[in-house]
Design a protein around this motif. Structure first.
Motif, PDB file in Angstrom:
ATOM      1  N   GLY A 240       0.918  -1.155   0.103  1.00 49.50           N
ATOM      2  CA  GLY A 240       0.122   0.151   0.034  1.00 49.50           C
ATOM      3  C   GLY A 240       1.004   1.111   0.102  1.00 49.50           C
ATOM      4  O   GLY A 240       0.336   2.257  -0.187  1.00 49.50           O
ATOM      5  N   ARG A 242       3.496   2.072  -2.395  1.00 56.11           N
ATOM      6  CA  ARG A 242       3.769   1.665  -4.090  1.00 56.11           C
ATOM      7  C   ARG A 242       4.767   2.339  -3.682  1.00 56.11           C
ATOM      8  O   ARG A 242       5.192   3.950  -4.203  1.00 56.11           O
TER       9      ARG A 242
ATOM     10  N   ARG B  54      -7.069  -2.694   7.443  1.00 55.88           N
ATOM     11  CA  ARG B  54      -5.910  -3.112   6.924  1.00 55.88           C
ATOM     12  C   ARG B  54      -5.087  -3.443   5.375  1.00 55.88           C
ATOM     13  O   ARG B  54      -4.424  -2.762   5.219  1.00 55.88           O
ATOM     14  N   SER B  55      -5.909  -4.385   5.277  1.00 56.57           N
ATOM     15  CA  SER B  55      -6.396  -5.033   3.442  1.00 56.57           C
ATOM     16  C   SER B  55      -6.512  -3.668   3.007  1.00 56.57           C
ATOM     17  O   SER B  55      -5.581  -3.435   1.773  1.00 56.57           O
ATOM     18  N   LEU B  57      -6.225  -0.683   2.781  1.00 58.56           N
ATOM     19  CA  LEU B  57      -5.270   0.467   3.142  1.00 58.56           C
ATOM     20  C   LEU B  57      -3.437  -0.134   2.489  1.00 58.56           C
ATOM     21  O   LEU B  57      -2.964   0.415   2.104  1.00 58.56           O
ATOM     22  N   GLY B  58      -3.151  -1.428   3.452  1.00 60.24           N
ATOM     23  CA  GLY B  58      -2.173  -2.459   3.542  1.00 60.24           C
ATOM     24  C   GLY B  58      -1.529  -2.333   1.467  1.00 60.24           C
ATOM     25  O   GLY B  58      -0.658  -2.691   1.318  1.00 60.24           O
ATOM     26  N   GLN B  59      -2.527  -3.618   1.486  1.00 54.62           N
ATOM     27  CA  GLN B  59      -2.181  -4.380  -0.502  1.00 54.62           C
ATOM     28  C   GLN B  59      -2.490  -3.262  -1.064  1.00 54.62           C
ATOM     29  O   GLN B  59      -2.588  -2.418  -1.323  1.00 54.62           O
ATOM     30  N   TYR B  60      -2.014  -3.842  -2.228  1.00 53.25           N
ATOM     31  CA  TYR B  60      -2.340  -3.137  -3.351  1.00 53.25           C
ATOM     32  C   TYR B  60      -3.901  -2.326  -3.663  1.00 53.25           C
ATOM     33  O   TYR B  60      -4.665  -4.069  -2.832  1.00 53.25           O
ATOM     34  N   THR B 274       1.631   3.244 -12.905  1.00 54.39           N
ATOM     35  CA  THR B 274       2.265   2.631 -11.640  1.00 54.39           C
ATOM     36  C   THR B 274       1.380   1.620 -10.980  1.00 54.39           C
ATOM     37  O   THR B 274       1.082   1.145  -9.229  1.00 54.39           O
ATOM     38  N   VAL B 275       0.352   1.016 -11.828  1.00 53.11           N
ATOM     39  CA  VAL B 275      -0.408  -0.154 -10.945  1.00 53.11           C
ATOM     40  C   VAL B 275      -1.444   0.544 -10.176  1.00 53.11           C
ATOM     41  O   VAL B 275      -2.320   0.006 -11.014  1.00 53.11           O
ATOM     42  N   ASN B 276      -1.175   1.564  -9.345  1.00 56.86           N
ATOM     43  CA  ASN B 276      -2.371   2.208  -8.497  1.00 56.86           C
ATOM     44  C   ASN B 276      -1.784   3.123  -7.893  1.00 56.86           C
ATOM     45  O   ASN B 276      -0.500   2.818  -7.402  1.00 56.86           O
ATOM     46  N   SER B 278      -0.875   4.884  -3.729  1.00 52.34           N
ATOM     47  CA  SER B 278      -0.656   4.669  -2.667  1.00 52.34           C
ATOM     48  C   SER B 278      -1.539   4.662  -2.441  1.00 52.34           C
ATOM     49  O   SER B 278      -2.428   5.233  -1.731  1.00 52.34           O
ATOM     50  N   PRO B 279      -2.033   3.232  -1.513  1.00 52.13           N
ATOM     51  CA  PRO B 279      -4.136   3.233  -0.686  1.00 52.13           C
ATOM     52  C   PRO B 279      -3.383   4.440   0.854  1.00 52.13           C
ATOM     53  O   PRO B 279      -4.447   5.007   1.409  1.00 52.13           O
ATOM     54  N   ILE B 280      -2.424   3.915   1.458  1.00 53.59           N
ATOM     55  CA  ILE B 280      -2.116   5.443   2.132  1.00 53.59           C
ATOM     56  C   ILE B 280      -2.082   6.410   1.862  1.00 53.59           C
ATOM     57  O   ILE B 280      -2.887   7.500   3.018  1.00 53.59           O
ATOM     58  N   SER B 281      -1.674   7.246   0.967  1.00 54.27           N
ATOM     59  CA  SER B 281      -1.772   8.605   0.616  1.00 54.27           C
ATOM     60  C   SER B 281      -3.026   8.337   0.080  1.00 54.27           C
ATOM     61  O   SER B 281      -3.721  10.051   0.697  1.00 54.27           O
TER      62      SER B 281
END
Lengths: 425, 425
Positions: A240, A242, B54-55, B57-60, B274-276, B278-281
């Motif tokens: 996540g 990236r 968690r998933s 934010l943390g995963q692809y 960039t695939v995706n 950043s979910p955190i961003s």
């Protein structure tokens, strides 16, 4: 791929060997706030005050990245890749690293990219986006022999083209699982020098290697500036965030004649793609790294152990249910990678989307047709099994379902899908 | 640009009107941990448990993004841009949105991009990266009249080319500061329809507009699917998150004939870049948005007030020191934008890098030569002043230095750099 995603949605209870995602267990320990604090403390230790730290994380930042020094240091002590921070570019995952590197290296009409076929979809996608012609070398990374590559280079020259870049993942490639021997690595570097091409080395699955069978990366062996090393923090850190990187220490001359590293040229290109990688994301993985003594290898250790165990479980289950001691399905076989996330299984019938639908609907098990990864022909009967996202128990149950599916539908004497052969070829 | 960065490093005490960065004061309130918590609570309110959050934010994650719904809702109530979440793509800043959109729209040899010249370096850079030909329309956004555009389209046709895309920032463009009137907006949409091209609308500085002079965005006026609206959270949120977006609600047919939105097609292209995001961003800016009632306008309010004040201060200072009531420098003039970060100043002598060096070394003030933003000829005597990064007091002092510089070196009767004219042309 869209069909696969769609099938996964329609059969949520199927056990899926499709995703190459990291296991959810490794997200439990990710504390974004703690990581950012840890990295901020590191900056404070370097003499930055609170305002400067806020600015480092909150503002736009340098296109080349803010954790180049941490990555360079980690690659130095973990991998013997001895480069300065100036040789490192931080990217939005390995994907952007590949895109930017391809763009920098391939500039003339007739320049082509060679990939081991089947190959990672990311590099094929980046090439497609940039209209870079891709030449497949059949047989996976193991097929990249000096003779095979010399043949491809000479065939390219005969067409007025030039093999400019080779993409390879020498360690447990996605999807083939292949690993290059030390001799094959040295041959590859010699061939690159003789035929004058550059190598993009993708190290995504390298961390899953066993220490006792350690082999140096291509970049660590590179004495002639042939290798751009690409890595990702997704699998050893957290997807996540990236964050990935490219190591490009080759000297290049800029427009004014000054000498800089290729990484600086990559940064200029990156500035046209994403400007810079989120400093907040960089702080997250920087904090993770620092928490593990600045070592990618230490950060990766528990993941390595887990994924090695999962891969062994997958291979053992396949052996137990479909191997020679069981009741083998004629014409069905698989490889036995020593690391990575993936096993390649060959069916006696074509591994089509129609067959995948049957596998999901009637047997509750999903996999990825290898044709999704093929640049050239071939791979028609193959599928990819990934063990990374599943729990060990799910792997066993998944293989049990796969075995039932194989016995019912993948018999070489023809099944309901024999007619689909043509569609796959 | 590199020369500029290098000069800024050599003269750290100079007051710099060069950076278009956000003011540091707005980084004080950014609490990454609080933003992520706020967004996580939002997901919890939607029924996700801790593991699912968690998933997320943390995963692809999905290439299209995880906060498309928040952005769509904000654009709906703030801007009257009425689109579904499926029409939104979340990107690594507006830069990636422009790159991906250009790649999607320009597919045939002979397709060209038209930009108002001078223009934002990001769109020119994205075009260069993709080998997309750029045709400059002189005179800034205000020069994009129906007649001027019809002329460019017909000139392109005469060369066997086609104007496929127009890039424009209708609100206080970087670097020109120009804003399009309501009539000009309607004319532009009509021209796009008549000449059959699409418009990339960059809304980066739109938030600095005064509510009393509110004008609808091109996308809000778009009834014929001509506009792809691009935005960024960098200036109203936090640059360090690197989150932008594209609104692309045009229906397109995929390879299987199914109808989807252009945004889904953009997501496919983004997956190769960039695939995706950043979910955190995305969680950071999602949390910021939620903290402000889900409104981009509310989130932007204090920034709008601050930057409007800074721009007024810059314009007032220029007037006081160089305007008609003072002792004007013959041939020196500037525009008076009603918003945005930038003022264009025209010197009676060429605004070269050599002159910039003198300005820095002898007068302690920095600016950006307009030639950095020019795609075609012109702008040789112009420079860009940015007020965003400076404190109000620094703006006053900077203009005082600028006035001394202008009187000493920018006199129309020739100065030490008169000979540099040729080099700039």
């Amino acid at each position: 791929m869209e069909f696969l995603n769609e099938v996964m949605t329609r059969y949520p209870d199927a056990i899926s060997f499709a995703p190459g995602a990291v296991h959810e267990r490794f997200l439990r320990d990710i504390d974004v706030a703690a990581c950012v604090s840890r990295y901020s403390a590191h900056l404070s230790g370097q003499g930055l005050d609170a305002a400067a730290i806020r600015s480092r994380l909150g503002q736009y930042g340098p296109s080349q990245g803010i954790i180049c020094d941490l990555i360079a240091a980690a690659l130095g002590h973990d991998e013997g890749i001895d480069v300065a921070a100036e040789a490192v570019l931080i990217t939005v995952g390995a994907q952007e690293a590949m895109l930017v590197t391809l763009r920098a290296l391939i500039r003339e009409a007739g320049d082509v990219l060679v990939v081991a076929d089947p190959c990672y979809v990311g590099i094929a996608g980046a090439a497609r986006l940039l209209d870079v012609p891709v030449v497949p070398a059949p047989g996976g990374p193991a097929g990249l022999t000096p003779a095979a590559l010399a043949g491809l280079c000479s065939a390219a020259r005969a067409q007025g083209r030039r093999v400019r870049v080779l993409y390879v993942a020498p360690d447990f490639a996605n999807p083939s699982g292949d690993r290059l021997s030390l001799g094959a690595r040295q041959d590859l570097l010699d061939t690159a020098d003789r035929e004058d091409f550059l190598i993009i080395e993708d190290s995504a699955y390298r961390f899953t290697g066993d220490g006792s069978e350690w082999l140096p990366s291509l970049k660590a062996l590179d004495r002639r500036g042939r290798v751009i090393h690409v890595g990702t923090l997704a699998k050893v850190g957290v997807p996540g965030a990236r964050v990935g990187y490219a190591v490009a220490d080759q000297p290049v001359r800029d427009r004014d004649g000054a000498v800089a590293t290729l990484a600086a040229e990559l940064a200029r290109i990156k500035s046209m793609v994403t400007v810079n990688t989120s400093p907040i994301s960089q702080a997250v993985v920087g904090g993770l790294l620092l928490e593990h003594g600045g070592s990618l290898a230490v950060l990766a250790r528990d993941k390595r152990d887990f994924y090695r165990n999962s891969l062994r479980r997958l291979l053992d289950s396949l052996e137990a249910r479909l191997g020679s001691a069981a009741d083998p399905v004629p014409g069905l076989s698989w490889n036995r990678p020593q690391g990575g996330f993936f096993v390649c299984l060959t069916l006696p019938v074509p591994a089509t989307e129609a067959l995948l639908e049957i596998s999901a609907a009637q047997f509750g098990v999903l996999w990825t047709p290898m044709t999704y990864f093929q640049v050239g022909d071939g791979g028609c009967h193959d599928l990819r099994l990934s063990c990374s996202y599943l729990d060990p128990d799910e792997i066993d149950e998944g293989v049990a379902r796969l075995a039932r599916f194989a016995r019912a539908h993948a018999a070489p004497d023809g099944g309901p899908l024999r007619g689909a052969d043509a569609a796959c070829g």
